[in-house]
Design an enzyme around this catalytic site. Structure first.
Site, PDB file in Angstrom:
ATOM      1  N   TYR A 143       0.712  -1.216   0.035  1.00 50.67           N
ATOM      2  CA  TYR A 143      -0.192   0.093   0.093  1.00 50.67           C
ATOM      3  C   TYR A 143       0.902   1.275   0.073  1.00 50.67           C
ATOM      4  CZ  TYR A 143      -3.367   3.615   1.637  1.00 50.67           C
ATOM      5  OH  TYR A 143      -3.880   4.733   1.853  1.00 50.67           O
ATOM      6  N   ASP A 238       9.452   2.748   0.030  1.00 55.19           N
ATOM      7  CA  ASP A 238       8.304   3.593   0.552  1.00 55.19           C
ATOM      8  C   ASP A 238       8.506   3.172   2.200  1.00 55.19           C
ATOM      9  OD1 ASP A 238       6.119   4.554   1.733  1.00 55.19           O
ATOM     10  OD2 ASP A 238       4.613   3.625   0.576  1.00 55.19           O
ATOM     11  N   LYS A 266       4.142   8.568   9.195  1.00 48.48           N
ATOM     12  CA  LYS A 266       3.914   7.968  10.444  1.00 48.48           C
ATOM     13  C   LYS A 266       5.208   8.451  11.714  1.00 48.48           C
ATOM     14  CE  LYS A 266       0.937   4.559   8.636  1.00 48.48           C
ATOM     15  NZ  LYS A 266       1.239   4.063   7.165  1.00 48.48           N
TER      16      LYS A 266
HETATM   17  C1  LIG Z   1       0.345   4.721   5.823  1.00 48.14           C
HETATM   18  C2  LIG Z   1       1.325   4.390   4.520  1.00 48.14           C
HETATM   19  C3  LIG Z   1       0.931   5.397   3.569  1.00 48.14           C
HETATM   20  C4  LIG Z   1       0.284   6.230   3.412  1.00 48.14           C
HETATM   21  O1  LIG Z   1       0.336   7.201   4.436  1.00 48.14           O
HETATM   22  P1  LIG Z   1      -1.008   8.171   4.875  1.00 48.14           P
HETATM   23  O2  LIG Z   1      -0.266   9.255   5.550  1.00 48.14           O
HETATM   24  O3  LIG Z   1      -2.008   7.501   5.545  1.00 48.14           O
HETATM   25  O4  LIG Z   1      -1.380   8.873   3.583  1.00 48.14           O
HETATM   26  C5  LIG Z   1       1.841   5.040   2.311  1.00 48.14           C
HETATM   27  N1  LIG Z   1       2.621   4.086   2.462  1.00 48.14           N
HETATM   28  C6  LIG Z   1       2.936   3.259   3.297  1.00 48.14           C
HETATM   29  C7  LIG Z   1       3.998   2.089   3.209  1.00 48.14           C
HETATM   30  C8  LIG Z   1       2.109   3.143   4.336  1.00 48.14           C
HETATM   31  O5  LIG Z   1       2.227   2.242   5.471  1.00 48.14           O
END
Ligand SMILES: *Cc1c(COP(=O)(O)O)cnc(C)c1O
Length: 428
Positions: A143, A238, A266
């Protein structure tokens, strides 16, 4: 007693679609009523019934130093007294960018944004702008936020371009996204053999935390870096979830890999809306106002978010922080594994740094289809068994779990004892 969670959920559903502002919060895949949280402190959250839970969600990762850490709160309070937002550059932004670059050597320059979605969306635009290519590769089950070109599922045939995984995304937007199986070196090699010089970037979760926890194989990690280098393709790690979570330097420090771009979120906001992307100076120079790849944000580098992030980054660099976090997380997964075994429940668990995965299967999954074969009904039972006993895990079998510095050895033992009861009940 009236259940305030129920009352509030009904009220929320009347005015907010599904009653929530992010879908997983609605408990759709586990059933039941989501807990409306009133406050959080350390390793605990309290719902609107004033019931206290041991929390393994940690706001989905940011709460690494524990909820409402007094030093973080003080930093935010101080910043707030100086004004909430200026829409102009600040010294704090430089400080956090320097700090990120110091912790993650592959990051030579950084741009701050407000969400992980923004970070990955822009990183992809940047990779396309830098290479002058359209095609991108992502992996099934990873994701990367909810921008259009990333809401893609695998096409009908191997190595065919993807289909939208959400309504409202034109097929035209996803036809450049190739979706491959995680951990498949063969598919990666075939994709590069077929269209390597047209591929702008490969984006991946370097440890996946969005299909439960999935580790990449060593050969997969190596193949990613080698093939992208050979074809002038931008490799994007990511690390929105794994950054400052699996280790101080993120997944790339554990892999021994220097990606071209890294996205973060995060943990770096410590609970405030802050995210970032960064990497090679030469690529970052393509972003506006230096280059012609456009990106902007009214609240980007928000002073409160930066203050919370800076203080969080300071705390996690103190002596023993990751040793302790890793040991606590390992204590949890080892204890849960032993408790499941004692009760004859099929169960596997894994952890990396402060992140863990629990699987109702006989092995840790290697990719999305493998994860989909685990027993999600058993997970539901476990989830509600734990929640009924005041212990909160993420409300989906596809989510990883998070431990914080506030989770003491005693609290982990308490959790394991609770799980023992749940497993015992499940075995019946
Ligand atoms: C949470 C997450 C996102 C999206 O981040 P948001 O702040 O919720 O938009 C993108 N990539 C990864 C790997 C994530 O865990």
């Amino acid at each position: 007693m009236t259940d305030r969670n129920e009352t509030l959920f009904a009220r929320a559903k009347a005015i907010i679609p599904g009653g929530v502002n992010s879908p997983v919060r609605a408990f759709g895949s586990v059933g039941g009523v989501p807990r409306f949280i009133k406050k959080a402190e350390g390793a605990y959250v309290w719902d609107e019934n004033d019931t206290r839970y041991i929390d393994y969600v940690g706001s989905w990762g940011p709460a690494i130093v524990g909820h409402a850490h007094p030093e973080v709160l003080e930093a935010v309070r101080k910043a707030a007294l100086g004004g909430l937002s200026f829409g102009a550059p600040t010294e704090g932004e430089i400080a956090i960018a320097e700090e990120i670059a110091k912790i993650i050597p592959s990051v030579e320059q950084v741009r701050l944004v407000s969400s992980g979605t923004e970070a990955t969306m822009t990183a992809i635009r940047l990779a396309r702008g830098y290479t002058g290519r359209d095609k991108i590769i992502k992996f099934e089950g990873c994701y990367h936020g909810h921008s259009d070109s990333l809401l893609v599922k695998a096409g009908s045939g191997l190595l065919t371009f993807g289909n939208p995984s959400s309504a409202g995304v034109p097929a035209d937007f996803t036809k450049h996204t190739l979706v491959l199986e995680y951990n498949s070196v063969t598919q990666l090699e075939e994709a590069f053999a077929q269209s390597g010089n047209d591929i702008a970037c490969v984006i991946l979760e370097p440890f996946v935390g969005n299909m439960n926890l999935v580790r990449p194989s060593e050969s997969f990690v190596k193949a990613l870096r080698t093939l992208t280098e050979q074809h002038g393709t931008v490799l994007i790690y990511d690390e929105v979830m794994t950054g400052f979570r699996v280790a101080l330097g993120g997944a790339q420090s554990l892999h021994g890999i220097k990606p071209d771009l890294t996205t973060m979120g995060k943990v770096i906001g410590g609970g405030m809306p802050l995210a970032a992307f960064g990497g090679k100076r030469e690529i970052m120079a393509c972003i506006s106002p230096l280059g012609d790849v456009y990106q902007a944000g009214t609240l980007s580098g928000n002073p409160l978010a930066v203050a919370a992030g800076l203080k969080t980054l300071e705390i996690i660099q103190r002596d023993g922080f990751y040793e302790n976090l890793t040991a606590r997380t390992r204590q949890l997964v080892q204890g849960l594994t032993a408790a499941a075994k004692e009760n004859g429940v099929q169960f596997t668990a894994d952890s990396i740094g402060g992140m863990f995965g629990l699987y109702f299967a006989d092995h840790a999954p290697q990719n999305y289809n493998d994860m989909a074969r685990s027993n999600t009904d058993t997970f539901k039972y476990f989830f509600h068994g734990m929640l009924d006993r005041n212990t909160a895990f993420g409300p989906s079998a596809y989510e990883a779990g998070f431990v914080s510095a506030a989770h003491t050895p005693e609290l982990i033992d308490e959790t394991i004892a609770i799980a023992h009861d749940v497993f015992q009940e499940m075995a019946k």
